[in-house]
Design a protein around this motif. Structure first.
Motif, PDB file in Angstrom:
ATOM      1  N   GLU A  15      16.103-123.201   6.669  1.00  0.00           N
ATOM      2  CA  GLU A  15      15.094-123.201   5.618  1.00  0.00           C
ATOM      3  C   GLU A  15      13.900-122.363   6.080  1.00  0.00           C
ATOM      4  N   GLY A  16      13.048-122.023   5.134  1.00  0.00           N
ATOM      5  CA  GLY A  16      11.943-121.116   5.439  1.00  0.00           C
ATOM      6  C   GLY A  16      11.012-121.620   6.523  1.00  0.00           C
ATOM      7  N   ASN A  21       9.189-121.373  12.194  1.00  0.00           N
ATOM      8  CA  ASN A  21       8.960-122.018  13.500  1.00  0.00           C
ATOM      9  C   ASN A  21       9.744-121.322  14.605  1.00  0.00           C
ATOM     10  N   CYS A  22      10.959-120.896  14.296  1.00  0.00           N
ATOM     11  CA  CYS A  22      11.765-120.181  15.297  1.00  0.00           C
ATOM     12  C   CYS A  22      11.103-118.868  15.706  1.00  0.00           C
ATOM     13  N   MET A  23      10.419-118.234  14.767  1.00  0.00           N
ATOM     14  CA  MET A  23       9.772-116.960  15.067  1.00  0.00           C
ATOM     15  C   MET A  23       8.628-117.120  16.068  1.00  0.00           C
ATOM     16  N   TYR A  37      15.910-109.293   5.373  1.00  0.00           N
ATOM     17  CA  TYR A  37      17.141-109.782   4.756  1.00  0.00           C
ATOM     18  C   TYR A  37      17.159-111.302   4.696  1.00  0.00           C
ATOM     19  N   PHE A  38      16.717-111.974   5.787  1.00  0.00           N
ATOM     20  CA  PHE A  38      16.699-113.435   5.801  1.00  0.00           C
ATOM     21  C   PHE A  38      15.744-113.971   4.732  1.00  0.00           C
ATOM     22  N   TRP A  39      14.603-113.324   4.608  1.00  0.00           N
ATOM     23  CA  TRP A  39      13.593-113.794   3.666  1.00  0.00           C
ATOM     24  C   TRP A  39      13.967-113.475   2.225  1.00  0.00           C
ATOM     25  N   LYS A  40      14.733-112.405   2.039  1.00  0.00           N
ATOM     26  CA  LYS A  40      15.235-112.121   0.694  1.00  0.00           C
ATOM     27  C   LYS A  40      16.218-113.206   0.260  1.00  0.00           C
ATOM     28  N   CYS A  43      14.101-116.180  -0.722  1.00  0.00           N
ATOM     29  CA  CYS A  43      13.446-115.937  -2.006  1.00  0.00           C
ATOM     30  C   CYS A  43      14.445-116.042  -3.155  1.00  0.00           C
ATOM     31  N   ALA A  44      15.685-115.625  -2.907  1.00  0.00           N
ATOM     32  CA  ALA A  44      16.709-115.671  -3.951  1.00  0.00           C
ATOM     33  C   ALA A  44      17.022-117.106  -4.366  1.00  0.00           C
ATOM     34  N   LYS A  45      16.829-118.061  -3.460  1.00  0.00           N
ATOM     35  CA  LYS A  45      17.058-119.467  -3.807  1.00  0.00           C
ATOM     36  C   LYS A  45      15.954-120.006  -4.712  1.00  0.00           C
ATOM     37  N   ARG A  46      14.731-119.495  -4.557  1.00  0.00           N
ATOM     38  CA  ARG A  46      13.591-119.988  -5.325  1.00  0.00           C
ATOM     39  C   ARG A  46      13.315-119.154  -6.562  1.00  0.00           C
ATOM     40  N   TRP A  47      13.396-117.844  -6.433  1.00  0.00           N
ATOM     41  CA  TRP A  47      13.084-116.948  -7.546  1.00  0.00           C
ATOM     42  C   TRP A  47      14.198-115.889  -7.652  1.00  0.00           C
TER      43      TRP A  47
END
Length: 252
Positions: A15-16, A21-23, A37-40, A43-47
């Protein structure tokens, strides 16, 4: 240390907040996790519609997710332009059309509420007065009594000593709810805001008469009023928020 390939295989399942936290673990994890790519995918799950564009609507999907994945609560307000020392409140109370209380109350007195309620008040009211919610209170001296069957109305204006302007808080509002558990008679009115704030509406001012019950028979019971409480709990829960709210009123 996990290899980059393992991190790329695991990060898409996070999850985001977990990925963020891993970063923070180390530079290698940050460099892998920042991959848009991970953040896209997140985002695709929410919007989903946002990701139909060939490129993100902001600088990156990472920034889009970071800025909008949750509402930002508890923003710090700028210092208000008003102070309670600049204000005075004009409070008038009627019972069946007869004026029973009329006072000009300095803002510095009303906002502090630094008085000790009389002994003998009910536990529910004592708990309410000691609660963390921001409220403005005033002792009523001399106290007055009102039969429970009578109609009580309240008007409150507030004046600014720095500009000689006045705004309305309550207009002949009826105390149409009697809380017999907490011994409060409540009235409310919707605030009138300046045309400068056309999208602000639906915020109420609340006035409570704090009383003790004389305990007579049901038909002849009276409210022994010893205090007044005012709050704006719909929108303001601190002194700073109340002052900003008052500053937005339609001053004339």
């Amino acid at each position: 240390m996990a290899s980059e390939e393992v991190l790329k295989a695991v990060f898409p399942f996070l999850e985001g907040t977990d990925l963020a936290n891993c970063m923070r673990v180390c530079k290698q994890w940050h460099d892998v996790g920042i991959d848009d790519y991970f953040w896209k995918c997140l985002c695709a799950k929410r919007w989903p519609s946002v990701c139909k564009r060939p490129s993100p609507p902001t600088v990156s999907y990472y920034k889009l997710f970071r800025n909008f994945y949750k509402r930002h609560q508890g923003k710090t307000l700028l210092p208000p332009r008003l102070s309670f020392n600049d204000l005075e409140f004009y409070i008038d109370i009627w019972a069946e059309g007869t004026l029973i209380f009329s006072e000009v109350v300095p803002g510095s007195v009303l906002h502090k509420g630094s008085w000790v309620p009389p002994p003998g008040i009910c536990d529910a009211l004592k708990l309410h007065l000691e609660g963390p919610e921001y409220k403005m209170t005033l002792p009523v001296e001399p106290r007055f009594t009102i039969p429970l069957i009578q109609t009580v109305t309240v008007s409150v204006l507030v004046g600014r000593k720095d500009s000689n302007k006045v705004a309305c808080i309550m207009k002949n509002s009826v105390c149409d709810y009697i809380d017999r558990t907490a011994h409060r008679a409540l009235a409310f009115d919707y605030l009138d805001f300046s045309p400068m704030y056309p999208f602000v509406s639906g915020i109420r001012a609340w006035m409570s008469l704090l009383f003790m019950d004389h305990g007579k028979d049901e038909e002849n019971q009276e409210m022994d009023v010893f205090g007044i409480e005012m709050d704006f709990c719909d929108a303001a829960s601190s002194e700073v928020e109340v002052l900003w709210l008052l500053d937005m009123l339609d001053w004339k």
